[in-house]
Design a protein around this motif. Structure first.
Motif, PDB file in Angstrom:
ATOM      1  N   PHE A   1      -7.033  -7.982  32.827  1.00  0.00           N
ATOM      2  CA  PHE A   1      -5.825  -7.467  32.200  1.00  0.00           C
ATOM      3  C   PHE A   1      -5.573  -8.242  30.922  1.00  0.00           C
ATOM      4  N   ALA A   2      -5.191  -7.534  29.888  1.00  0.00           N
ATOM      5  CA  ALA A   2      -4.879  -8.172  28.609  1.00  0.00           C
ATOM      6  C   ALA A   2      -3.789  -7.370  27.913  1.00  0.00           C
ATOM      7  N   ASP A   3      -2.790  -8.089  27.406  1.00  0.00           N
ATOM      8  CA  ASP A   3      -1.688  -7.440  26.685  1.00  0.00           C
ATOM      9  C   ASP A   3      -1.991  -7.255  25.206  1.00  0.00           C
ATOM     10  N   THR A   4      -2.775  -8.173  24.660  1.00  0.00           N
ATOM     11  CA  THR A   4      -3.037  -8.141  23.221  1.00  0.00           C
ATOM     12  C   THR A   4      -4.540  -8.089  22.955  1.00  0.00           C
TER      13      THR A   4
ATOM     14  N   ALA B   1     -15.594  -3.378  33.436  1.00  0.00           N
ATOM     15  CA  ALA B   1     -14.471  -4.141  32.882  1.00  0.00           C
ATOM     16  C   ALA B   1     -14.623  -4.313  31.376  1.00  0.00           C
ATOM     17  N   GLN B   2     -15.858  -4.489  30.917  1.00  0.00           N
ATOM     18  CA  GLN B   2     -16.095  -4.627  29.479  1.00  0.00           C
ATOM     19  C   GLN B   2     -15.694  -3.349  28.738  1.00  0.00           C
ATOM     20  N   ILE B   3     -15.977  -2.221  29.321  1.00  0.00           N
ATOM     21  CA  ILE B   3     -15.577  -0.948  28.703  1.00  0.00           C
ATOM     22  C   ILE B   3     -14.057  -0.888  28.601  1.00  0.00           C
TER      23      ILE B   3
ATOM     24  N   SER C   1     -10.064 -10.074  23.618  1.00  0.00           N
ATOM     25  CA  SER C   1     -11.280 -10.695  23.057  1.00  0.00           C
ATOM     26  C   SER C   1     -11.709 -11.905  23.877  1.00  0.00           C
ATOM     27  N   ILE C   2     -10.745 -12.712  24.283  1.00  0.00           N
ATOM     28  CA  ILE C   2     -11.060 -13.881  25.116  1.00  0.00           C
ATOM     29  C   ILE C   2     -11.648 -13.431  26.449  1.00  0.00           C
ATOM     30  N   LEU C   3     -11.019 -12.410  27.041  1.00  0.00           N
ATOM     31  CA  LEU C   3     -11.509 -11.875  28.308  1.00  0.00           C
ATOM     32  C   LEU C   3     -12.902 -11.273  28.158  1.00  0.00           C
ATOM     33  N   LEU C   4     -13.127 -10.585  27.059  1.00  0.00           N
ATOM     34  CA  LEU C   4     -14.439  -9.989  26.814  1.00  0.00           C
ATOM     35  C   LEU C   4     -15.521 -11.069  26.698  1.00  0.00           C
TER      36      LEU C   4
ATOM     37  N   ILE D   1      -9.087  -1.596  25.116  1.00  0.00           N
ATOM     38  CA  ILE D   1      -7.842  -2.292  24.761  1.00  0.00           C
ATOM     39  C   ILE D   1      -7.928  -2.817  23.328  1.00  0.00           C
ATOM     40  N   ILE D   2      -9.057  -3.399  22.995  1.00  0.00           N
ATOM     41  CA  ILE D   2      -9.242  -3.960  21.651  1.00  0.00           C
ATOM     42  C   ILE D   2      -9.182  -2.838  20.609  1.00  0.00           C
ATOM     43  N   HIS D   3      -9.855  -1.733  20.852  1.00  0.00           N
ATOM     44  CA  HIS D   3      -9.882  -0.631  19.889  1.00  0.00           C
ATOM     45  C   HIS D   3      -8.513   0.039  19.749  1.00  0.00           C
ATOM     46  N   GLU D   4      -7.766   0.107  20.823  1.00  0.00           N
ATOM     47  CA  GLU D   4      -6.430   0.690  20.760  1.00  0.00           C
ATOM     48  C   GLU D   4      -5.461  -0.201  19.986  1.00  0.00           C
TER      49      GLU D   4
END
Length: 126
Positions: free
Chosen positions: A22-25, A114-116, A30-33, A121-124
């Motif tokens: 889960f990532a809000d920002t 999960a990477q997808i 990016s850190i999670l990826l 999230i990053i692209h949005e």
């Protein structure tokens, strides 16, 4: 060869089980990826090592069977019985490695999914 217990410990050390994706920002994503990519890399290495260990076990038992078959002083009946025992023993020794391989494949599939999600999230966010 590495013991299956060592492989299990390496997998456990990754803390994949119960990991929240889960990532809000975009920064958090990016850190999670990056974390997911490192886990994927480690799991890929474990998978390669497990496959090599399985091949080595098979090769070891193939050599034992060839040695048994080349013995001309032993009866055919004894050779067949012994060959069957060696094959059963080989399968018993390989089974824990195959279980690890299945586990690794499952985790890799989960990480790629999960990477997808994280990439979306990053692209949005952009």
């Amino acid at each position: 060869m590495i013991s299956p217990k060592v492989y299990h410990q390496q997998i456990d050390d990754l803390d994949i089980e119960g990991m929240l994706v889960f990532a809000d920002t975009a920064d958090e994503a990016s850190i999670l990826l990056n974390k997911l990519e490192k886990m994927e890399e480690i799991l890929e290495k474990i998978r390669v090592n497990v496959r090599m260990d399985i091949r080595n076990i098979r090769r070891e038992y193939m050599d034992k069977i060839k040695l048994l078959e080349s013995d001309h002083e032993t009866s055919r009946k004894y050779k067949l019985k012994e060959k069957k025992n060696l094959i059963e023993e080989r399968e018993i020794n390989i089974a824990p490695y195959e279980a690890i391989e299945i586990l690794v494949e499952d985790y890799l599939r989960q990480i790629r999914d999960a990477q997808i999600y994280v990439n979306n999230i990053i692209h949005e966010s952009i």
